[in-house]
Design a protein around this motif. Structure first.
Motif, PDB file in Angstrom:
ATOM      1  N   HIS A  57       0.834  -1.217   0.000  1.00 32.94           N
ATOM      2  CA  HIS A  57       0.000   0.000   0.000  1.00 32.94           C
ATOM      3  C   HIS A  57       0.864   1.261   0.000  1.00 32.94           C
ATOM      4  CE1 HIS A  57      -4.158   1.617   1.028  1.00 32.94           C
ATOM      5  NE2 HIS A  57      -3.393   2.691   1.014  1.00 32.94           N
ATOM      6  N   HIS A  74       1.299   5.385  -2.102  1.00 38.82           N
ATOM      7  CA  HIS A  74       0.709   6.401  -2.990  1.00 38.82           C
ATOM      8  C   HIS A  74       1.837   7.220  -3.619  1.00 38.82           C
ATOM      9  CE1 HIS A  74      -3.309   5.587  -1.315  1.00 38.82           C
ATOM     10  NE2 HIS A  74      -2.734   5.595  -0.124  1.00 38.82           N
ATOM     11  N   GLU A 131      -8.537   2.221  -2.742  1.00 34.06           N
ATOM     12  CA  GLU A 131      -9.042   1.865  -1.456  1.00 34.06           C
ATOM     13  C   GLU A 131     -10.458   2.388  -1.286  1.00 34.06           C
ATOM     14  OE1 GLU A 131      -6.988   4.169   1.854  1.00 34.06           O
ATOM     15  OE2 GLU A 131      -5.653   4.661   0.169  1.00 34.06           O
ATOM     16  N   HIS A 172      -6.690  -2.225   5.411  1.00 37.97           N
ATOM     17  CA  HIS A 172      -5.397  -1.552   5.400  1.00 37.97           C
ATOM     18  C   HIS A 172      -5.288  -0.598   6.573  1.00 37.97           C
ATOM     19  CE1 HIS A 172      -3.991   2.479   4.218  1.00 37.97           C
ATOM     20  NE2 HIS A 172      -5.249   2.753   4.034  1.00 37.97           N
ATOM     21  N   ASP A 174       1.643   2.957   3.415  1.00 39.73           N
ATOM     22  CA  ASP A 174       0.747   4.084   3.166  1.00 39.73           C
ATOM     23  C   ASP A 174       1.557   5.344   2.839  1.00 39.73           C
ATOM     24  OD1 ASP A 174      -1.818   5.000   2.702  1.00 39.73           O
ATOM     25  OD2 ASP A 174      -2.214   5.561   4.777  1.00 39.73           O
TER      26      ASP A 174
HETATM   27 NI    NI Z   1      -3.803   4.746   1.537  1.00 41.78          NI
END
Ligand code: NI
Length: 256
Positions: free
Chosen positions: A6, A8, A92, A153, A203
């Protein structure tokens, strides 16, 4: 090889050095990476990154906080993106009651619609849930989310709740919070959940583990998370990396 489940990297926090970071992942033992969409725009950029880098995969979905941007036409566009061969999950998606907007009814509507979409496509889901434990669980149960499975998550609920999700067929995403001084609840979750059900995630650019808390996060920090899990579970670092990578490959049906 570590599996980052996970991140970004489309985030503007990486505008300066995105390409050099991604180009050096594999030398740094990050063997697989899922870049997760959180809006229509970031779904598009996640797919672009997946097209550019063989070890990058994408998730396509709209985060509850962005769900007001959805309408039928845009939902149709999202459905088309999910057919892309490197889209391994819908996400997500979920519920976030930390903020008042968008209102809960709207969040629930698009959460349910995206769950249905995942079921039609037979793809797993990446769940984001904050301050909405009961509603999230109830919707997932009502829509039989366990049929496709997925990951909750950045898990932030109790160990008991974690085991309920595991029983539903879900994995638990463990990130930087497990290293925090005030991360006791997360360490209890890791203690309770079998290693076969744990995934590593950052994340990024958010939630840097100690000793980088508060700084921009990147997948290079995953070893701190893996080591913490190893300490809690009485496993070696290598075992945690190997097992969590196998878990993610199984979930996303990615062969090594
Ligand atoms: Ni996220």
């Amino acid at each position: 090889m570590i599996f980052e489940t996970h991140a970004h990297y489309d985030d503007e926090a990486f505008d300066e050095d995105r390409d050099s970071l991604l180009a050096s992942m594999q030398q740094n033992k990050i063997g697989f990476l899922v870049n997760v969409g959180a809006s229509l725009k970031s779904t598009r950029s996640s797919i672009q990154l997946a097209e550019q880098y063989p070890f990058v995969y994408a998730a396509a979905g709209v985060h509850p906080s962005e769900s007001a941007e959805l309408n039928e036409a845009r939902f149709e566009w999202l459905r088309e993106q999910c057919a892309h061969q490197k889209v391994v999950a819908v996400g997500e998606i979920g519920l976030d009651y930390y903020w008042d907007e968008p209102d809960h009814a709207l969040q629930k509507k698009w959460f349910a619609r995206q769950l249905e979409l995942a079921k039609t496509l037979r793809k797993p889901v990446i769940i984001h849930s904050r301050d909405a434990a009961k509603d999230t669980y109830d919707i997932m149960e009502a829509y039989h989310a366990g049929d496709v499975g997925g990951v909750v998550h950045c898990f932030s609920y109790s160990a008991k709740m974690a085991l309920d999700y595991v029983a539903m067929g879900f994995y638990i995403g463990v990130g930087g919070v497990v290293t925090f001084k005030n991360g006791r609840k997360m360490r209890e979750v890791v203690e309770a959940v079998p290693i076969e059900r744990i995934l590593l995630e950052t994340d990024s650019p958010y939630l840097s583990p100690e000793p980088y808390r508060g700084k921009r996060n990147s997948s290079f920090h995953l070893p701190y998370i893996a080591q913490k899990i190893a300490d809690i579970k009485g496993l070696s670092y290598e075992e945690v990396v190997m097992l969590t990578t196998e878990n993610a490959q199984r979930l996303y049906q990615i062969k090594c």
